[in-house]
Design a protein around this motif. Sequence first.
Motif, PDB file in Angstrom:
ATOM      1  N   ASN A 104     -31.205 -53.137  27.631  1.00 27.14           N
ATOM      2  CA  ASN A 104     -32.006 -54.026  26.804  1.00 27.14           C
ATOM      3  C   ASN A 104     -32.802 -53.147  25.833  1.00 27.14           C
ATOM      4  O   ASN A 104     -33.501 -52.230  26.268  1.00 27.14           O
ATOM      5  CB  ASN A 104     -32.948 -54.837  27.695  1.00 27.14           C
ATOM      6  CG  ASN A 104     -33.824 -55.799  26.925  1.00 27.14           C
ATOM      7  OD1 ASN A 104     -34.539 -55.406  26.003  1.00 27.14           O
ATOM      8  ND2 ASN A 104     -33.799 -57.061  27.311  1.00 27.14           N
ATOM      9  N   CYS A 111     -29.434 -54.452  30.823  1.00 24.56           N
ATOM     10  CA  CYS A 111     -29.582 -55.754  30.163  1.00 24.56           C
ATOM     11  C   CYS A 111     -28.865 -56.830  30.975  1.00 24.56           C
ATOM     12  O   CYS A 111     -27.643 -56.784  31.144  1.00 24.56           O
ATOM     13  CB  CYS A 111     -29.016 -55.690  28.747  1.00 24.56           C
ATOM     14  SG  CYS A 111     -29.109 -57.269  27.862  1.00 24.56           S
ATOM     15  N   ALA A 112     -29.625 -57.810  31.452  1.00 20.95           N
ATOM     16  CA  ALA A 112     -29.041 -58.867  32.282  1.00 20.95           C
ATOM     17  C   ALA A 112     -28.048 -59.713  31.488  1.00 20.95           C
ATOM     18  O   ALA A 112     -27.047 -60.189  32.044  1.00 20.95           O
ATOM     19  CB  ALA A 112     -30.149 -59.742  32.861  1.00 20.95           C
ATOM     20  N   ASP A 113     -28.289 -59.901  30.203  1.00  9.97           N
ATOM     21  CA  ASP A 113     -27.349 -60.668  29.377  1.00  9.97           C
ATOM     22  C   ASP A 113     -26.038 -59.905  29.190  1.00  9.97           C
ATOM     23  O   ASP A 113     -24.947 -60.499  29.252  1.00  9.97           O
ATOM     24  CB  ASP A 113     -27.971 -60.985  28.009  1.00  9.97           C
ATOM     25  CG  ASP A 113     -29.145 -61.945  28.110  1.00  9.97           C
ATOM     26  OD1 ASP A 113     -29.215 -62.711  29.099  1.00  9.97           O
ATOM     27  OD2 ASP A 113     -30.007 -61.932  27.211  1.00  9.97           O
ATOM     28  N   ALA A 114     -26.147 -58.601  28.957  1.00  9.34           N
ATOM     29  CA  ALA A 114     -24.932 -57.786  28.833  1.00  9.34           C
ATOM     30  C   ALA A 114     -24.172 -57.749  30.155  1.00  9.34           C
ATOM     31  O   ALA A 114     -22.933 -57.759  30.170  1.00  9.34           O
ATOM     32  CB  ALA A 114     -25.305 -56.369  28.399  1.00  9.34           C
ATOM     33  N   GLU A 116     -24.057 -60.187  32.326  1.00  7.66           N
ATOM     34  CA  GLU A 116     -23.358 -61.473  32.454  1.00  7.66           C
ATOM     35  C   GLU A 116     -22.078 -61.483  31.630  1.00  7.66           C
ATOM     36  O   GLU A 116     -21.017 -61.930  32.112  1.00  7.66           O
ATOM     37  CB  GLU A 116     -24.282 -62.610  32.015  1.00  7.66           C
ATOM     38  CG  GLU A 116     -23.649 -63.989  32.183  1.00  7.66           C
ATOM     39  CD  GLU A 116     -24.624 -65.123  31.931  1.00  7.66           C
ATOM     40  OE1 GLU A 116     -24.341 -66.247  32.380  1.00  7.66           O
ATOM     41  OE2 GLU A 116     -25.669 -64.887  31.290  1.00  7.66           O
ATOM     42  N   GLN A 117     -22.142 -60.986  30.409  1.00  5.61           N
ATOM     43  CA  GLN A 117     -20.953 -60.969  29.561  1.00  5.61           C
ATOM     44  C   GLN A 117     -19.869 -60.072  30.143  1.00  5.61           C
ATOM     45  O   GLN A 117     -18.679 -60.420  30.118  1.00  5.61           O
ATOM     46  CB  GLN A 117     -21.329 -60.507  28.144  1.00  5.61           C
ATOM     47  CG  GLN A 117     -22.215 -61.479  27.395  1.00  5.61           C
ATOM     48  CD  GLN A 117     -21.631 -62.881  27.334  1.00  5.61           C
ATOM     49  OE1 GLN A 117     -20.469 -63.065  26.936  1.00  5.61           O
ATOM     50  NE2 GLN A 117     -22.406 -63.879  27.731  1.00  5.61           N
ATOM     51  N   GLU A 143     -34.854 -57.513  35.211  1.00  5.57           N
ATOM     52  CA  GLU A 143     -34.906 -58.981  35.336  1.00  5.57           C
ATOM     53  C   GLU A 143     -34.138 -59.389  36.598  1.00  5.57           C
ATOM     54  O   GLU A 143     -33.028 -59.903  36.550  1.00  5.57           O
ATOM     55  CB  GLU A 143     -34.307 -59.626  34.097  1.00  5.57           C
ATOM     56  CG  GLU A 143     -35.089 -59.346  32.825  1.00  5.57           C
ATOM     57  CD  GLU A 143     -34.419 -59.953  31.616  1.00  5.57           C
ATOM     58  OE1 GLU A 143     -34.604 -61.154  31.376  1.00  5.57           O
ATOM     59  OE2 GLU A 143     -33.697 -59.210  30.910  1.00  5.57           O
ATOM     60  N   LYS A 146     -32.553 -63.069  37.391  1.00  6.33           N
ATOM     61  CA  LYS A 146     -31.278 -63.370  36.726  1.00  6.33           C
ATOM     62  C   LYS A 146     -30.142 -62.541  37.328  1.00  6.33           C
ATOM     63  O   LYS A 146     -29.034 -63.052  37.546  1.00  6.33           O
ATOM     64  CB  LYS A 146     -31.364 -63.112  35.227  1.00  6.33           C
ATOM     65  CG  LYS A 146     -30.031 -63.387  34.531  1.00  6.33           C
ATOM     66  CD  LYS A 146     -30.123 -63.484  33.035  1.00  6.33           C
ATOM     67  CE  LYS A 146     -28.768 -63.893  32.454  1.00  6.33           C
ATOM     68  NZ  LYS A 146     -28.788 -64.038  30.991  1.00  6.33           N
ATOM     69  N   LEU A 150     -26.721 -63.989  39.145  1.00  2.11           N
ATOM     70  CA  LEU A 150     -25.369 -63.540  38.815  1.00  2.11           C
ATOM     71  C   LEU A 150     -24.649 -63.015  40.053  1.00  2.11           C
ATOM     72  O   LEU A 150     -23.447 -63.223  40.206  1.00  2.11           O
ATOM     73  CB  LEU A 150     -25.434 -62.457  37.733  1.00  2.11           C
ATOM     74  CG  LEU A 150     -25.878 -62.928  36.344  1.00  2.11           C
ATOM     75  CD1 LEU A 150     -26.125 -61.732  35.424  1.00  2.11           C
ATOM     76  CD2 LEU A 150     -24.847 -63.876  35.725  1.00  2.11           C
TER      77      LEU A 150
END
Length: 389
Positions: A104, A111-114, A116-117, A143, A146, A150
Amino acid sequence: MSSSVIPYGKQDISQDDIDAVVAVLKSDFLTQGPQVPAFEKAVADYCGAKHALAVNSATSALHIACLALGLGEGDWLWTTPITFVASANCGLYCGAQVDFIDINPRTYNLCADALEQKLIVAQANDCQPKVVVAVHLCGQPCEMEKIHRLSQRYGFRIIEDASHAIGGRYQDKPIGNGRYSDITIFSFHPVKIVTTAEGGMVVTNDKALAEKMELLRSHGITRDPALMTHKPDGGWYYQQVELGFNYRMTELQAALGVSQMQRLDQFVAKRHQLATRYDQLLSELPVITPYQLANGYSGLHLYVVRLKTEQLKRSHREIFDELREAGIGVNLHYIPVHTQPYYKQLGFKQGDYPQAESYYSEAISLPMFPLLSEADQDRVIEVLTKVLQ
């Protein structure tokens, strides 16, 4: 402290700490005595965890944590590229493959979003991770809620690498409480928040994992009849039931840890005072000061600034070198793991994780430790201001 060099980190050893270690030297036990379980209890109680096991380093803690979670050949471990190499090496020790998730750009954590992707792609290719090591860089928690969600969706286990983070909090709960992970590990290296000279700790709420790690830290040997394949031959008897290691902590280290734990909150509070003062003193300089998540309370092991290189006449390296030449013992945490020669041999290359590489090109760790005086901090700012002109 000496006006010659201000280090980036330094232990705070009190007379009580010294007395605690001397008392062990005068006792009957130098290893495997009462101080190790006392230290384990102090950490478990502080974190609100059910089980804690002291080991001789955080690297050892990561290794036995991975083994206890069943990581092995054919499995994947994922972690961040901005960490010490041990966070990734622990997967290789187990025969697993290692991959990374970019950071992040604000927190510098995984990065939790990365994540997930990457999990979506991995599921389609049937190569999901078995273990994700979430590193709380500088002491700021990832994070975790999250990441935990996941893990429930994609079926991986979680190790919190809290080497930088003892004394910190997430969602107002102590880091290490285990709400969002299977195992948390701590480091007690001299520059860390509390020290045992060298040492580490694993904490967990899972009794089976704790028992497995307890075996692994001491050669896989047990004297517990319940764990033996047949009845003991006599009072001398033990059995090796796992292939373990000598990862034990000494009584000397544990006694120091017990004493240091009494000042943990004081250490972290002083770090926050210093960070607040840094934030103010650096506000007019061309640097980005650390961003803190609202739901976390960092252990603040490190205070990392990022240079606004586009506004500067000197390069990152020139600024770093000039600070050191002026007696400011700055450091850089960390070189992205995927750019290390060993990992390049595994197929990683420059450009794989652009946020991590951008961070590396701009980051400098300024001195941060409880014994840092305001006068020394002023000197850091004075030199940094001059170098950045």
